[in-house]
Motif scaffolding. Structure first.
Motif, short mmCIF file in Angstrom:
data_model
loop_
_atom_site.label_atom_id
_atom_site.label_comp_id
_atom_site.label_asym_id
_atom_site.label_seq_id
_atom_site.Cartn_x
_atom_site.Cartn_y
_atom_site.Cartn_z
N CYS A 1 0.71 -1.40 0.07
CA CYS A 1 -0.43 -0.44 0.05
C CYS A 1 0.93 1.40 0.23
O CYS A 1 0.93 2.38 -0.50
N ALA A 2 1.81 1.28 0.79
CA ALA A 2 2.81 2.47 0.75
C ALA A 2 3.24 2.02 -0.43
O ALA A 2 3.75 3.68 -1.23
N SER B 1 0.91 4.32 -2.86
CA SER B 1 0.80 5.57 -2.55
C SER B 1 2.08 6.03 -3.17
O SER B 1 2.28 7.61 -3.30
N VAL C 1 2.36 6.62 -7.17
CA VAL C 1 1.20 7.78 -7.27
C VAL C 1 1.26 8.91 -6.84
O VAL C 1 1.68 9.83 -7.96
N GLY C 2 2.24 9.21 -6.41
CA GLY C 2 2.28 10.72 -5.32
C GLY C 2 3.70 10.97 -6.62
O GLY C 2 3.90 11.93 -6.75
N ASN D 1 -3.56 15.52 -7.06
CA ASN D 1 -2.87 13.71 -6.09
C ASN D 1 -3.38 14.23 -5.09
O ASN D 1 -3.09 12.80 -4.14
N TRP E 1 -6.22 11.38 -5.75
CA TRP E 1 -5.55 10.33 -5.76
C TRP E 1 -5.12 9.74 -4.33
O TRP E 1 -5.48 8.45 -4.27
N GLN E 2 -4.61 9.66 -3.58
CA GLN E 2 -4.21 9.90 -2.69
C GLN E 2 -5.20 9.60 -1.48
O GLN E 2 -5.43 8.29 -0.45
N ILE F 1 -6.77 6.36 -3.12
CA ILE F 1 -5.23 4.95 -2.10
C ILE F 1 -5.19 4.32 -1.33
O ILE F 1 -5.59 3.40 -1.19
N VAL F 2 -5.47 5.83 -0.27
CA VAL F 2 -5.82 5.31 1.18
C VAL F 2 -7.01 4.31 1.29
O VAL F 2 -7.04 3.70 1.89
N CYS G 1 -6.74 0.49 -0.10
CA CYS G 1 -5.83 -0.32 0.70
C CYS G 1 -6.45 -0.16 2.31
O CYS G 1 -6.33 -1.55 2.30
N THR H 1 -9.35 10.09 6.45
CA THR H 1 -9.15 10.87 5.46
C THR H 1 -9.45 11.11 3.89
O THR H 1 -8.66 12.36 4.02
#
Length: 138
Positions: A4-5, A8, A11-12, A22, A25-26, A29-30, A33, A55
């Motif tokens: 997952c990290a 992340s 993509v970052g 960004n 997207w984060q 993703i978070v 995940c 989040t």
């Protein structure tokens, strides 16, 4: 967790040119995940009770701060704030279906989303309508 990290961070790095994109997207993703991680650990519900609403709230605050610091025009960040506000209303589904055991983070997030959408409509209504027409072809 390491996977997952890695996703992340990857993509970052790919989306580093547009910080607001960004952040969205984060957020996705978070959230994904966390749900997957929760599902693979015999589903305790912490991903939808805590991670998703918190989040979304952090993403909205981060977008407002980044837009203010970089002096981004409203036309550029408005669509991202609207997207995050609508993501923040998703916990209503979890609340209405009774999936959640802990409701406070979701209630706070939904309230923040509603306030954010109303504020955007009041203060940036014309800009928001114009951007929605331009970007989403509504």
């Amino acid at each position: 967790g390491i996977g997952c990290a890695c996703v992340s961070v990857w993509v970052g790095v790919l989306k580093k040119a547009n910080l607001l994109k960004n952040i969205i997207w984060q957020l996705l993703i978070v959230s994904v995940c966390a749900v997957l991680w929760d599902a693979f650990t015999h589903w305790h519900g912490w991903s939808i009770e805590y991670v998703f609403p918190i989040t979304c709230l952090v993403a909205m605050i981060a977008m407002a701060v980044v837009a203010r610091i970089t002096r981004t025009p409203a036309s550029e960040y408005l669509i991202y704030l609207v997207l995050d506000a609508f993501f923040g209303v998703i916990p209503v589904i979890f609340l209405l279906t009774g999936i959640l055991k802990v409701t406070y983070p979701s209630v706070i997030r939904v309230g923040g989303s509603v306030i954010s959408i109303l504020a955007l409509l009041c203060f940036q209504g014309e800009n928001m309508r114009r951007e929605l027409h331009k970007k989403l072809h509504l």
